[in-house]
Structures are given as C-alpha cells and as structure tokens.
Design an enzyme around this catalytic site. Structure first.
Site, PDB file in Angstrom:
ATOM      1  N   LYS A  33       0.833  -1.215   0.000  1.00 63.17           N
ATOM      2  CA  LYS A  33       0.000   0.000   0.000  1.00 63.17           C
ATOM      3  C   LYS A  33       0.862   1.257   0.000  1.00 63.17           C
ATOM      4  O   LYS A  33       0.648   2.170  -0.797  1.00 63.17           O
ATOM      5  CB  LYS A  33      -0.925   0.021   1.234  1.00 63.17           C
ATOM      6  CG  LYS A  33      -1.989  -1.044   1.217  1.00 63.17           C
ATOM      7  CD  LYS A  33      -2.914  -0.935   2.414  1.00 63.17           C
ATOM      8  CE  LYS A  33      -2.196  -1.103   3.749  1.00 63.17           C
ATOM      9  NZ  LYS A  33      -1.533  -2.391   3.925  1.00 63.17           N
ATOM     10  N   ASP A 220      -1.839   7.887   3.863  1.00 66.51           N
ATOM     11  CA  ASP A 220      -1.426   6.518   4.209  1.00 66.51           C
ATOM     12  C   ASP A 220      -2.002   6.190   5.590  1.00 66.51           C
ATOM     13  O   ASP A 220      -2.316   7.096   6.367  1.00 66.51           O
ATOM     14  CB  ASP A 220       0.105   6.438   4.230  1.00 66.51           C
ATOM     15  CG  ASP A 220       0.598   4.982   4.167  1.00 66.51           C
ATOM     16  OD1 ASP A 220      -0.230   4.063   4.008  1.00 66.51           O
ATOM     17  OD2 ASP A 220       1.829   4.776   4.275  1.00 66.51           O
ATOM     18  N   GLU A 221      -2.138   4.906   5.895  1.00 64.78           N
ATOM     19  CA  GLU A 221      -2.666   4.471   7.198  1.00 64.78           C
ATOM     20  C   GLU A 221      -4.018   5.130   7.485  1.00 64.78           C
ATOM     21  O   GLU A 221      -4.277   5.592   8.602  1.00 64.78           O
ATOM     22  CB  GLU A 221      -1.674   4.803   8.340  1.00 64.78           C
ATOM     23  CG  GLU A 221      -0.253   4.294   8.125  1.00 64.78           C
ATOM     24  CD  GLU A 221      -0.048   2.838   8.534  1.00 64.78           C
ATOM     25  OE1 GLU A 221      -1.026   2.164   8.945  1.00 64.78           O
ATOM     26  OE2 GLU A 221       1.097   2.364   8.402  1.00 64.78           O
ATOM     27  N   GLN A 251      -5.945  -3.208  10.606  1.00 61.16           N
ATOM     28  CA  GLN A 251      -4.761  -2.679  11.296  1.00 61.16           C
ATOM     29  C   GLN A 251      -5.072  -1.403  12.083  1.00 61.16           C
ATOM     30  O   GLN A 251      -4.169  -0.630  12.416  1.00 61.16           O
ATOM     31  CB  GLN A 251      -3.637  -2.410  10.299  1.00 61.16           C
ATOM     32  CG  GLN A 251      -3.078  -3.684   9.690  1.00 61.16           C
ATOM     33  CD  GLN A 251      -1.830  -3.421   8.866  1.00 61.16           C
ATOM     34  OE1 GLN A 251      -0.774  -3.123   9.395  1.00 61.16           O
ATOM     35  NE2 GLN A 251      -1.959  -3.523   7.556  1.00 61.16           N
ATOM     36  N   ARG A 600       4.707  -7.875  10.819  1.00 61.35           N
ATOM     37  CA  ARG A 600       5.966  -7.143  10.633  1.00 61.35           C
ATOM     38  C   ARG A 600       7.069  -8.087  10.167  1.00 61.35           C
ATOM     39  O   ARG A 600       8.115  -7.662   9.696  1.00 61.35           O
ATOM     40  CB  ARG A 600       6.431  -6.456  11.944  1.00 61.35           C
ATOM     41  CG  ARG A 600       5.512  -5.401  12.549  1.00 61.35           C
ATOM     42  CD  ARG A 600       5.069  -4.377  11.570  1.00 61.35           C
ATOM     43  NE  ARG A 600       3.738  -4.697  11.065  1.00 61.35           N
ATOM     44  CZ  ARG A 600       3.226  -4.193   9.941  1.00 61.35           C
ATOM     45  NH1 ARG A 600       3.917  -3.339   9.220  1.00 61.35           N
ATOM     46  NH2 ARG A 600       2.030  -4.541   9.522  1.00 61.35           N
TER      47      ARG A 600
END
Ligand code: ATP
Ligand code: MG
Length: 643
Positions: A33, A220-221, A251, A600
C-alpha cells in the site's frame, strides 16, 4: 520524465494509473500500500498532472513522512523536495501559523504546548472550574477533552445533554482550558486539527485558496485517522475530489487515541459514492506460513481485508512458539535465540525486532541483551523529550522564537548557571507577577538593583537580545542550534558535569532532529515548525539509528518490516491487555494489534509467553497467566514448539 511501473503488480498499477478523482486502496499488511501510494504520487508528477507544490501526502508519523519523501526522491529526484509530505498535526500547524489570526491568535508566534506543560494548564483549569474534588479523575477529564477535540466539539458545543453533571462539569473545564491556552497564544495537540477545520469551514475564501493549492491529496494508514482529520481532508479535496486513501481496517490500532475506523469503513464511501476501490491481494513481505498464521488471528472480524497470498517469500519455516516459566526466562530464551541466529545463520542484529504490548516489558529484554553484550536500540522508552538537555535547548530556541515566552525564559536564564538564581530573579522581577523579558529591559534605569545583579543581568540581556535572538532570524536552523550551544556556554558547561557523556549523547540525538528542518520545504518557518513538532513529538518519532536489535512496542512499528520478529508476552492480561478484557471493542483492537505485530515479520516469526510474570505496574509479585487467547486462533499445523 517516465516512470517505470514494472516494479508493480497489476492491481497496484491500476491504483497508480488512476491519478484523478477519489480512490480507496484497501488491503492487508505488506501488500504494498505504501509503495503504491508513493508510486502514485510519482506518477502524477511524471505525467505532469500537477507540480510538486500542489501535492500533499499525509502519513501517520513524522518518520514515515521523511521516509515517504526519501522514497519519492528515488523515483522522481529533486521534485520530491517540493512535495508536502507531512503528518496531520504538522500540516494543521502550518495552516494555523499562517491563518490563525481569524481565530484571534497571533499566528506568527503561535505555540503548541505538549506533555507536562499542557497537563499543568489543564490542572489549573480543573482547579479554576472548582472541580478538583469532583468524582472525576484528572486523567478521565483529560481523555474526554482529547476525544471531544478529535470529534470536532468546541467547548460551546460539548455539553449535549442539559443538566448532565458530568458533561457540564467537563464543558466548564474545557472552556477554561481553552481560555488559558489562548492567553498564551498557544494550542495543544488536539486543537491543531480541530482549529484547522474550523478556520477552513468558517472562511470560504481561504478554503478555496487551499483547495486550489493542493490539487492531489493522499493519505497513508487511513484506518487510523480521527473524525477531525478526515473532515480536514474532506474540506480540502471537496472541489476537485482528487483523494487517494490507503489503509487496512484490520490494522486500526489507535482507537484509544482517537482513530475512527468508520472513516475507512463508511464515511469515505458515503462522501464519494461510486469511488473505485482497489484491493491488493499479493503480499510481498512475509512467508506464506507467517501470513496465514496472522490472517487466522483476525479471520472472524467482519471487516478484515481480503485474504492475501504470499508471493515473494515462499512457504517458509513454521512459526515458532515457546512457553517460558517467567518473564526473565522468556527474555533469556529470546536473547539466546538471537545470539544463535547471529552465530549460526549470519543474521544481522539490525534485521531482528522484539515486539511487545507494553513498554516495561522492553526493559526486561533489554537487561538480558545487555548481559550478553548484544547491540540493541530500545525504541520509545527513554522519555527523550523530557530529558533536561533537550528541554533546556528547546527552551533556548523557544525564547529566541518568542521573546515573551516567560516559561522558556525562566528555564534558560540561569542555565548554565550565571549568577541569576532565584533571589536575583525575584529582585529583577520587582512587582511583576512572574519573571519575564520585561525584567531584562531598561536595566540601566534600575536604581533598586545591586550592581552585581544588574551587571550579570545586563550581560545575559545582551546575549539574548543582541546575539541569540537576531541569529535565529538569519542562520539556518542547525547552524543556529550549534550557535546557541556555543554562545550560551552550554557545551562548555555540559563538559564539566560528571554525567557529561550521557548529556552530550542527548544533544547528539537531538541534533539530527533539528537538521530535518533545514530542508527547503521549511525555508521560511523552520524554527516555528521545529518547535511545533517538538512539542508534540514522542520517542517513536526519533530517527531510528540502524543499530542492533530493535526493541519496540507494537504500536511503534506500524508500517515497518523486519526479517526476524519476536512477539513476546502473548498472555492473557498482557496481550490482550488487562484493561481491554471487559470491553469488546478494546479486545478487538488487541486482536488487530496481534495481527499488526505478526505481519511485521518477513522470514522468521517467534511467539513467546510466560506462565508467570511480575506485573509491571502491580506490587511486583509474580502472577500466573494463561496463554493469550489469540494464540489459539493459529492453526497448529503452522506452528512448531521450540521450548
Ligand atoms: P503495511 O500494511 O504494513 O503498512 P504495506 O501494505 O504498506 O504494509 P509496503 O510496506 O508498501 O506494504 O510493502 C511491503 C513490502 O513489499 C516492501 O518491502 C515493499 O517494497 C514490497 N513490495 C510491495 N509491492 C511490491 C511489488 N510489486 N514487487 C516487489 N516488492 C513489493
Ligand atoms: Mg504501509
């Protein structure tokens, strides 16, 4: 300029080529992403759709913003320097420090108060509102006001239910707190975005100006944006609607700090009906085993992202798990395994991360690493921004930025000691309420002062008014920082103390943070931006030196990846955290957090838990814990027990 899109898969390319109009990219961890977002901006530039100045990219941390600009530079060269890559808070500060006059601030000298200073003001507001003994704890009040700000409630609109004691009491504190901030020409962290929205909503001309300035906006995020942040973006893009959001609902891990998952699940679709949604289905980060194990943890969440397929790393080894008797043995196990990986498989320490739910867990692991003399970096445990040297130097910069900043002045006036201790200050202050710059002006007219004090104060006033403050306006920020260290006698003083090494090290860590603001994008307000950022930075924002094993909370490694990951402390009451157990929504956030932790890992993933652990904030007694409920969600076939 042409951009090579061969390094993208078909779905990523689709997102990158869709440069105009609203677009949502929804996908799980490691699906590219952030990479897609970066390429998409590069593509907008390469196609000449917009100049770099009209591109805004918003990231979750300052570190991520710096990283985004670095990656962009690899793709498009110098043009990256003129792209605004920033966080919501830094962006909002910039807006307020240009336009805050319409809210009654002196925008050129606007301050952001953070941490202890903000709490101090809030405590005063609680007292002034007569609520010191109300059945509300200080922390509760602080949290409610923070959340009110994240949801764009002003003090006037906060109390919704008439005659509700709780709401009215907090509204009173909130109003008083804002008043105290305003008196200081200051805002707190939560005000930044809220007031930026307010300015844009109240001022049509300004809104049009900013809408025309930023033609392409990316986030982002996105899953971790607050309601206020989303509204800020919505205002900005409402004309052209060139908005690309990328995120992963599964997330969302910052609800406790105001993130609102409904932005990604509902609001975007409601505001931009029919906007294309691109799902990414290939994961390039992890082995299939790691990915499947992580996806199993969240498989019951209705909004989970489409399942990903591991395409780059093969099946990989099983996820290893270990049950240890207590936290010390857990730490020893982890450290022994790290040493073994390094010795037998040449794994670099830098490629390993140990992740945990709460900060105190990191110290136990740190001790075990120290004992074996292995290199490591403990992320975010140091309260770096509260250290004395950092606060001293920031105070110097603050007072040079705004000579009327009395708190900063009081901190630096006798640091290093120059004979202006408490009693001297009281004499200088005379009948004023507090010691401020006024006490340093017109000293030669003051017949009431002992000559020694007069002379010393004059020397300091000369230093401040004639040397330091003018330099702030002419030197680049880093040069100015070094100038202050030197001319204020700070470096010389540091060298004398008995903990000189540690203190000099703190200054050394601060320096590269300052240096970040020397870039051309801060040309006109480097000092203001630095001060605003520093007031709201926490340790996770520090540039991480690639030095040894990374020890970090899961929250601090959002968006990052490591070849080898240990997730420690997978126990009931630890991970899930004890405070989440009775609240379904909080428990679900813990579940997402486990997913973030596991994803991760690129090649090797270890999950560990301890049967008994001295609870960090308890009485130090060891308490028994069951293994985390989330472990049971992972199919046994993907796991291998190794202790
Ligand atoms: P997160 O959800 O954790 O933020 P993300 O979806 O943003 O993850 P990235 O960090 O962008 O994922 O990418 C994960 C890794 O996969 C990175 O190392 C990235 O360079 C790599 N990657 C992404 N897409 C591709 C691709 N098409 N080809 C090769 N590598 C890729
Ligand atoms: Mg990412």
């Amino acid at each position: 300029m042409t951009l090579d899109l061969a390094a993208l898969n078909a779905a990523q390319r689709r997102a990158v080529e869709q440069t105009d109009g609203p677009l949502l990219v929804l996908a799980g961890a490691g699906s590219g992403k952030t990479r897609t977002l970066t390429y998409r901006i590069a593509n907008i530039l390469a196609r000449g759709r917009a100049s770099p100045h009209s591109i805004l990219a918003v990231t979750f941390t300052r570190k991520a913003a710096w990283e985004m600009r670095r990656r962009l530079a690899e793709l498009v060269g110098n043009a990256a320097e003129d792209v605004t890559s920033t966080t919501f808070h830094a962006f909002a500060f910039k807006l307020l420090s240009a336009e805050g006059a319409s809210l009654g601030f002196n925008p050129a000298k606007l301050k952001v108060v953070g941490g202890g200073e903000a709490r101090q003001l809030l405590r005063r507001a609680v007292k002034d509102a007569g609520l010191e003994h109300a059945p509300l704890t200080f922390d509760e009040i602080a949290r409610v006001i923070d959340r009110a700000k994240d949801n764009l409630y002003a003090p006037e609109s906060f109390a919704q239910v008439k005659d509700d004691f709780f709401e009215e009491a907090i509204a009173k504190v909130y109003a008083r707190y804002q008043h105290l901030l305003k008196e200081r020409n200051a805002v707190d962290y939560g005000d930044l975005v809220r007031l930026a929205v307010q300015i844009l909503q109240r001022n049509a001309n300004l809104l049009t100006f900013y809408q025309n300035l930023f033609r392409y906006v990316s986030i982002d995020e996105f899953q971790d944006t607050s309601f206020a942040q989303y509204q800020l973006v919505r205002c900005l893009v409402w004309g052209h609607k060139n908005l690309c959001c990328v995120g992963s609902p599964v997330q969302t891990i910052y609800s406790w700090r105001g993130a609102d998952i409904n932005n990604i699940l509902g609001r975007f679709h409601a505001d931009f009906p029919g906007a294309p949604v691109v799902g990414l289905t290939d994961n390039y980060r992890s082995t299939a085993t790691i990915l499947d194990a992580a996806q199993a943890v969240v498989s019951n969440l209705p909004y989970r992202d489409q399942d990903l397929r591991a395409v780059a790393a093969g099946a990989g080894e099983p996820v290893r798990y270990a049950a240890l008797s207590d936290e010390r043995n857990e730490a020893q196990f982890i450290v022994a395994e790290i040493a073994r990986l390094h010795a037998e498989h040449d794994v670099r320490y830098e490629d390993i991360a140990v992740l945990y739910r709460t900060r105190p867990q990191g110290r136990v692991i740190e001790q075990a690493l120290m004992k074996r003399d292995l290199p490591y970096t403990l992320v975010g445990d140091a309260k770096f921004f509260e250290r004395r040297e950092v606060r001293d130097l920031v105070a110097y910069l603050r007072v040079c930025y705004d000579i009327t900043d009395a708190q900063a002045l009081q901190r630096v006036v006798n640091t290093p000691p120059r004979g202006l201790g408490q009693s001297a200050l009281e004499k200088l202050q005379g009948t004023d309420d507090e010691f401020s710059f006024g006490a340093l002006s017109g000293l030669d007219q003051r017949a009431d002062l002992p000559p020694k004090i007069k002379q010393t104060a004059q020397a300091f006033a000369d230093l401040l008014f004639n040397v330091l403050e003018p330099a702030a306006r002419t030197l680049p920020l880093l040069a100015f920082f070094d100038f202050v260290l030197e001319r204020a006698g700070y470096t010389a003083w540091l060298e004398q103390g008995n903990d000189a090494k540690q203190r000099a090290a703190n200054v050394r860590i601060l320096r590269p943070v300052v240096e970040r603001y020397d870039g051309p994008q801060y040309a006109h307000n480097a000092l203001a931006m630095f001060l605003a950022d520093i007031a709201t930075m926490d340790d996770d924002d520090l540039p991480r030196e690639a030095n040894g094993v990374t020890l970090a909370t899961v929250h601090a490694v959002k968006g990052l990846e490591f070849p080898v990951v240990f997730v420690a402390g997978l126990e009931e009451e630890i991970f899930p955290h004890v405070r989440s157990l009775k609240m379904p929504a909080a428990l679900e956030e813990e579940q997402r957090l486990v997913y973030v932790a596991m994803t991760r890992a690129q090649r090797d993933l270890y999950l560990t838990w301890a049967r008994a652990r001295a609870t960090p904030h308890g009485d130090g007694e060891a308490r028994e814990h069951a293994p985390s409920r989330f472990l049971a969600r992972i199919p046994r076939a993907l796991m291998q027990r190794c202790s």
